[in-house]
Design a protein around this motif. Structure first.
Motif, PDB file in Angstrom:
ATOM      1  N   ALA A   1       5.112  32.107  83.093  1.00  0.00           N
ATOM      2  CA  ALA A   1       5.297  32.723  81.781  1.00  0.00           C
ATOM      3  C   ALA A   1       5.090  31.657  80.716  1.00  0.00           C
ATOM      4  O   ALA A   1       5.434  30.496  80.900  1.00  0.00           O
ATOM      5  CB  ALA A   1       6.700  33.312  81.678  1.00  0.00           C
ATOM      6  N   ASP A   2       4.512  32.050  79.613  1.00  0.00           N
ATOM      7  CA  ASP A   2       4.303  31.135  78.495  1.00  0.00           C
ATOM      8  C   ASP A   2       5.598  31.021  77.710  1.00  0.00           C
ATOM      9  O   ASP A   2       6.079  32.005  77.162  1.00  0.00           O
ATOM     10  CB  ASP A   2       3.177  31.683  77.616  1.00  0.00           C
ATOM     11  N   PRO A   3       6.206  29.828  77.641  1.00  0.00           N
ATOM     12  CA  PRO A   3       7.467  29.684  76.907  1.00  0.00           C
ATOM     13  C   PRO A   3       7.346  30.050  75.432  1.00  0.00           C
ATOM     14  O   PRO A   3       8.321  30.437  74.812  1.00  0.00           O
ATOM     15  CB  PRO A   3       7.827  28.209  77.062  1.00  0.00           C
ATOM     16  N   SER A   4       6.148  29.943  74.864  1.00  0.00           N
ATOM     17  CA  SER A   4       5.973  30.263  73.448  1.00  0.00           C
ATOM     18  C   SER A   4       5.781  31.761  73.216  1.00  0.00           C
ATOM     19  O   SER A   4       5.877  32.228  72.097  1.00  0.00           O
ATOM     20  CB  SER A   4       4.765  29.512  72.876  1.00  0.00           C
ATOM     21  N   GLY A   5       5.464  32.512  74.293  1.00  0.00           N
ATOM     22  CA  GLY A   5       5.237  33.940  74.165  1.00  0.00           C
ATOM     23  C   GLY A   5       3.875  34.302  73.618  1.00  0.00           C
ATOM     24  O   GLY A   5       3.596  35.471  73.369  1.00  0.00           O
ATOM     25  N   ARG A   6       2.986  33.336  73.412  1.00  0.00           N
ATOM     26  CA  ARG A   6       1.667  33.613  72.856  1.00  0.00           C
ATOM     27  C   ARG A   6       0.721  34.229  73.881  1.00  0.00           C
ATOM     28  O   ARG A   6      -0.214  34.910  73.521  1.00  0.00           O
ATOM     29  CB  ARG A   6       1.057  32.334  72.293  1.00  0.00           C
ATOM     30  N   PHE A   7       0.943  33.951  75.167  1.00  0.00           N
ATOM     31  CA  PHE A   7       0.080  34.464  76.216  1.00  0.00           C
ATOM     32  C   PHE A   7       0.937  35.148  77.271  1.00  0.00           C
ATOM     33  O   PHE A   7       2.109  34.840  77.431  1.00  0.00           O
ATOM     34  CB  PHE A   7      -0.723  33.321  76.872  1.00  0.00           C
TER      35      PHE A   7
ATOM     36  N   THR B   1      -3.249  13.807  87.614  1.00  0.00           N
ATOM     37  CA  THR B   1      -3.597  14.120  89.006  1.00  0.00           C
ATOM     38  C   THR B   1      -4.407  15.397  89.165  1.00  0.00           C
ATOM     39  O   THR B   1      -5.038  15.609  90.195  1.00  0.00           O
ATOM     40  CB  THR B   1      -2.323  14.279  89.853  1.00  0.00           C
ATOM     41  N   GLY B   2      -4.361  16.262  88.156  1.00  0.00           N
ATOM     42  CA  GLY B   2      -5.027  17.558  88.265  1.00  0.00           C
ATOM     43  C   GLY B   2      -4.222  18.575  89.057  1.00  0.00           C
ATOM     44  O   GLY B   2      -4.642  19.711  89.228  1.00  0.00           O
ATOM     45  N   GLU B   3      -3.050  18.182  89.544  1.00  0.00           N
ATOM     46  CA  GLU B   3      -2.206  19.091  90.321  1.00  0.00           C
ATOM     47  C   GLU B   3      -1.638  20.194  89.438  1.00  0.00           C
ATOM     48  O   GLU B   3      -1.371  19.997  88.259  1.00  0.00           O
ATOM     49  CB  GLU B   3      -1.044  18.314  90.962  1.00  0.00           C
ATOM     50  N   CYS B   4      -1.441  21.372  90.029  1.00  0.00           N
ATOM     51  CA  CYS B   4      -0.822  22.494  89.322  1.00  0.00           C
ATOM     52  C   CYS B   4       0.633  22.178  89.031  1.00  0.00           C
ATOM     53  O   CYS B   4       1.335  21.619  89.877  1.00  0.00           O
ATOM     54  CB  CYS B   4      -0.862  23.756  90.183  1.00  0.00           C
ATOM     55  N   LEU B   5       1.091  22.548  87.846  1.00  0.00           N
ATOM     56  CA  LEU B   5       2.505  22.428  87.506  1.00  0.00           C
ATOM     57  C   LEU B   5       3.154  23.793  87.711  1.00  0.00           C
ATOM     58  O   LEU B   5       2.547  24.821  87.428  1.00  0.00           O
ATOM     59  CB  LEU B   5       2.681  21.981  86.051  1.00  0.00           C
ATOM     60  N   SER B   6       4.375  23.800  88.182  1.00  0.00           N
ATOM     61  CA  SER B   6       5.054  25.064  88.432  1.00  0.00           C
ATOM     62  C   SER B   6       5.894  25.518  87.249  1.00  0.00           C
ATOM     63  O   SER B   6       6.309  26.662  87.170  1.00  0.00           O
ATOM     64  CB  SER B   6       5.940  24.959  89.674  1.00  0.00           C
ATOM     65  N   SER B   7       6.153  24.602  86.306  1.00  0.00           N
ATOM     66  CA  SER B   7       6.898  24.980  85.108  1.00  0.00           C
ATOM     67  C   SER B   7       6.591  23.969  84.011  1.00  0.00           C
ATOM     68  O   SER B   7       6.154  22.862  84.274  1.00  0.00           O
ATOM     69  CB  SER B   7       8.405  25.010  85.388  1.00  0.00           C
ATOM     70  N   VAL B   8       6.800  24.401  82.780  1.00  0.00           N
ATOM     71  CA  VAL B   8       6.598  23.523  81.636  1.00  0.00           C
ATOM     72  C   VAL B   8       7.798  23.630  80.728  1.00  0.00           C
ATOM     73  O   VAL B   8       8.534  24.613  80.756  1.00  0.00           O
ATOM     74  CB  VAL B   8       5.314  23.879  80.853  1.00  0.00           C
ATOM     75  N   GLY B   9       8.009  22.609  79.917  1.00  0.00           N
ATOM     76  CA  GLY B   9       9.105  22.634  78.962  1.00  0.00           C
ATOM     77  C   GLY B   9       8.768  23.523  77.786  1.00  0.00           C
ATOM     78  O   GLY B   9       9.390  24.525  77.527  1.00  0.00           O
TER      79      GLY B   9
ATOM     80  N   ILE C   1       5.283  24.302  74.655  1.00  0.00           N
ATOM     81  CA  ILE C   1       3.921  24.019  74.225  1.00  0.00           C
ATOM     82  C   ILE C   1       3.973  23.621  72.757  1.00  0.00           C
ATOM     83  O   ILE C   1       4.549  24.321  71.928  1.00  0.00           O
ATOM     84  CB  ILE C   1       3.009  25.240  74.429  1.00  0.00           C
ATOM     85  N   THR C   2       3.422  22.452  72.432  1.00  0.00           N
ATOM     86  CA  THR C   2       3.399  21.948  71.071  1.00  0.00           C
ATOM     87  C   THR C   2       1.963  21.716  70.652  1.00  0.00           C
ATOM     88  O   THR C   2       1.257  20.937  71.294  1.00  0.00           O
ATOM     89  CB  THR C   2       4.196  20.628  70.978  1.00  0.00           C
ATOM     90  N   HIS C   3       1.532  22.393  69.608  1.00  0.00           N
ATOM     91  CA  HIS C   3       0.163  22.250  69.101  1.00  0.00           C
ATOM     92  C   HIS C   3      -0.859  22.384  70.222  1.00  0.00           C
ATOM     93  O   HIS C   3      -1.793  21.603  70.334  1.00  0.00           O
ATOM     94  CB  HIS C   3      -0.013  20.917  68.375  1.00  0.00           C
ATOM     95  N   GLY C   4      -0.654  23.369  71.098  1.00  0.00           N
ATOM     96  CA  GLY C   4      -1.590  23.630  72.178  1.00  0.00           C
ATOM     97  C   GLY C   4      -1.457  22.701  73.369  1.00  0.00           C
ATOM     98  O   GLY C   4      -2.147  22.867  74.354  1.00  0.00           O
ATOM     99  N   ARG C   5      -0.562  21.702  73.308  1.00  0.00           N
ATOM    100  CA  ARG C   5      -0.374  20.782  74.424  1.00  0.00           C
ATOM    101  C   ARG C   5       0.840  21.199  75.225  1.00  0.00           C
ATOM    102  O   ARG C   5       1.897  21.478  74.692  1.00  0.00           O
ATOM    103  CB  ARG C   5      -0.103  19.362  73.896  1.00  0.00           C
TER     104      ARG C   5
END
Length: 114
Positions: free
Chosen positions: A78-84, A94-102, A104-108
């Motif tokens: 789920a997108d924490p920002s709710g935009r997507f 590493t290019g590895e998939c992340l399972s969660s994010v904190g 999104i700031t300015h698209g990062r």
């Protein structure tokens, strides 16, 4: 304001928006056009992109290499920002998939704890 570009001498196509959203994003609260014309435009851009990609001579070396690279190896989150509706995040080192994010700031995508 330029929202799409196409190379004159090289097979290059870029957009500053998400043309696929009209066909695939149906979240409430977003004012996306879902008209047949909007979906046709999205499909035309997708067809142009795939057509340019097919011009490339680069190929996977094997079926195993293809299977190792497909997006289905990563779980959408789920997108924490709710935009997507969902997103995929990758470790830039590493290019590895992340399972969660904190967040999104300015698209990062920022890691948990930041």
């Amino acid at each position: 304001f330029v929202s799409a570009v196409e190379g004159r001498t090289l097979p290059f196509l870029g957009t500053q928006f998400h043309p696929e959203k009209s066909a695939f994003e149906w979240s409430l609260g977003h004012s996306l056009a879902h008209t047949s014309e909007a979906v046709r435009v999205a499909q035309a851009l997708a067809d142009a992109f795939v057509g340019l990609a097919r011009l490339s001579s680069r190929r996977f070396s094997s079926e195993a290499a293809i299977n190792a690279a497909v997006i289905e190896n990563c779980s959408p989150m789920a997108d924490p920002s709710g935009r997507f509706e969902q997103l995929y995040a990758f470790d830039t080192a590493t290019g590895e998939c992340l399972s969660s994010v904190g967040h999104i700031t300015h698209g990062r995508v920022m890691p948990l704890g930041t």
